[in-house]
Design a protein around this motif. Sequence first.
Motif, PDB file in Angstrom:
ATOM      1  N   ASN A 112      -0.374 -17.076 -11.358  1.00 56.15           N
ATOM      2  CA  ASN A 112       0.209 -16.314 -10.241  1.00 56.15           C
ATOM      3  C   ASN A 112       0.586 -17.190  -9.054  1.00 56.15           C
ATOM      4  O   ASN A 112       0.371 -16.829  -7.891  1.00 56.15           O
ATOM      5  CB  ASN A 112      -0.756 -15.205  -9.787  1.00 56.15           C
ATOM      6  N   SER A 149       3.137 -18.474  -6.505  1.00 63.06           N
ATOM      7  CA  SER A 149       4.369 -17.882  -5.964  1.00 63.06           C
ATOM      8  C   SER A 149       5.511 -18.883  -5.879  1.00 63.06           C
ATOM      9  O   SER A 149       6.673 -18.495  -5.729  1.00 63.06           O
ATOM     10  CB  SER A 149       4.105 -17.294  -4.575  1.00 63.06           C
ATOM     11  N   LYS A 175      13.504 -14.396  -3.967  1.00 57.97           N
ATOM     12  CA  LYS A 175      12.146 -14.184  -3.471  1.00 57.97           C
ATOM     13  C   LYS A 175      11.538 -15.497  -2.991  1.00 57.97           C
ATOM     14  O   LYS A 175      10.865 -15.546  -1.952  1.00 57.97           O
ATOM     15  CB  LYS A 175      11.290 -13.565  -4.573  1.00 57.97           C
ATOM     16  N   GLU A 176      11.777 -16.584  -3.747  1.00 56.97           N
ATOM     17  CA  GLU A 176      11.217 -17.872  -3.340  1.00 56.97           C
ATOM     18  C   GLU A 176      11.895 -18.416  -2.085  1.00 56.97           C
ATOM     19  O   GLU A 176      11.337 -19.259  -1.390  1.00 56.97           O
ATOM     20  CB  GLU A 176      11.308 -18.877  -4.491  1.00 56.97           C
TER      21      GLU A 176
END
Length: 737
Positions: free
Chosen positions: A284, A286, A646-647
């Motif tokens: 997980n 990010s 998103k990143e």
Amino acid sequence: MHELLAPVGNFEMLMAAIDGGADAVFLSGPQYGARAKQANFSEEDLIKAIEIAHDYDVSVMVTLNTLIKEHEFEACKTYIGWLYEIGVDALIVQDLGVINYARTAFKDMELHGSTQMAVYDINGVKAAKALGLSRVVVARETPLSVVKEMLGVEGIELEVFVHGALCYGYSGQCLLSSVQGGRSGNRGQCAQPCRLKYSLDGSNPNYAMSMKDLSTIDGIDALKALDIACFKIEGRLRHPDYVYHTVKAYRSAIDGVGDELLDTLKDKMFKAFNRDYTGGHLLNDSKKLNFDLGTNKGEYIGKTLESRSKFKLKIKLENAIYKGDGLKIIIDDHSKGIEVFNIYTKEGVKTSAEEGEYVEIDFNGKVGKGCVVFRTRSAKLTEDRLEAGAKKMPLALRLTVDNDLNMTLHASAYHESVSVTSPEKAQIANNRPADKESLRQNLEKLGGTPFKLVDFEFESEHELFIPKSVVNELRRLAIDELLRIHRMRYLRVLGENVPQETIVPSFNEKVHCYVSSQEQIDSLQGILQVDLFSYDPALVTANDGVVSQAIRPFSNMISKLVNERAISVSNIGHKEVCSNAKIYDFHSTVMNGYAFYQLSKLGIEDITWSVELTADEVIRSIKKYGGRAFAYGKVPVMYTRTCPMKEKGQDCKTCEEHFTLRQKNHGTLHVTCANRVLQYLTEQPLVRNELWMEHAIPVSVFFTDETEVQIEQIIHAILNHEPLTLDKLNAYEQPIK
């Protein structure tokens, strides 16, 4: 115990994996591997590699993880039989036809489902077990919480990638290389277009799909706490130093060495290859993308200074360098690689230089001041690997001489024991009789063998003279016999050929239309020659009885109602929960009759052949076996859970769930998001006029943003066997290899 599985592309990498502490290796023979033109062993070399690995008690998994076309399948069957005979421990497979054939023909051969099968949840594991697989490689997009659920299926092992390169999209469902250049990733020919620069929604180009490398070594305790059968390291195209130092670090982490030693090993591992690292979806993390780089960044060395000669490169070192290092100089928007041969310092020519020194190295070309220099290959890491020494197997020897002076050498290793007796007899010594220590010194000369003498006994009631030549010959014979017996354990006898099951072709001539909007449904409703499907449950519910439910790839399928209604699926795992499913849609990877029959045995009645087949290939297959062809639509070239928006900071709650990526040589990709899974579509649709104009075969079409007028034209052309002449619709008609 967690098996540690290492990548191997040549003999030097094989020994690096063995010496580093791998329990098993995966490699490819001359055919059907996912690296079609590189890092493969010839048949002769593959036999030798398997013998070497087995001599060190290391298992060998051979990759046969590509899709096999119909005309290739007989040769593939012969190849599988040969691999079975020579003692391969397991095949890593993707093609459902290969699984069908190998499981039937070689019931005692281990089959491991490749990550190319895209098994991403517990339903996929159940389906893999039902196919007869003994292990499945979990899709790299799978978080650890889901891996825990997948471990709930008994009777099948899980293998998890722990280190190495990550694909941007789900493996096995990526057609980007096929569409952009005719090189199929599913056929071992991926051109890695995800490592190119793309413009994200019109912004300056960057590496918007280039993944960092996976590294889970800092989270290894969480992985060790689970019943994961195998930890896998990726990298068959990399250097032996990468293999050795990565295997060594993970071996030590699994075995639980101290933190100080592990930190040293990790430092060497990260120096061996560096594209920046992430914990990936598994842990997980990010941050998974490296927007700045698509290749090995390496270890920072320093910056260039003004040089007096175009044949010298001047650097102020911020890290030590060594003769034999490989360097990369970043020059504007490109890079140039060189090898260090001579290092010129104020003290003269040296073989190494330390941090803080000003040095020059041989270089052909003028480079300005301030260019960044990285080390991409380390001579010091190679030296460390070679100095560490080779792994050796423990060997126990016992030399006995009976009352008749017969000399017998007993050898034990691998839980095997052999005895060989010399045709020559020992002699009673007149002076300086043989003693245990001198005999041991002679017998422990085991260079060129996988053994190290760890125990020796000498039994005789006489004082004897034993020639060294006799001792040497006994040692040679004993080791040869020990290796022969050990290697024989892996060899198998080939049985009779298993013929393909008979398939009676069946046809549903209606056009399968996959729709994306209510307007499209309205324009098609009432046309008797079409069946309508949608991946959107809301559209299915609103048009109950008119539109059938299709399950989109990598859907979590959380709605029981959706599962009960679903009749079209795109993954074998879907069939586990969608009992009514009878249709396998255009995301299919079926390329041969054995795969077609495998799905038929699962209850699938209407199968779309792979879009990667040429028109001629798919037409021949349909006439022989039945099924249908994908004839029109924007191609879903990729599905992924990694979002560049998103990143970059985009909040999912306020996202419009659509963006574009443009590559200067390959056009634009349109990206949509549904439930955090991104679908990448070609800008122009694939149009295969020949499928409906010259041959009356069943077809599927996929409508995304087509207007009512366009849909009317498309369906009219298909039903009336006429050419489709919409503007720019022939963009992707080139055959895919």
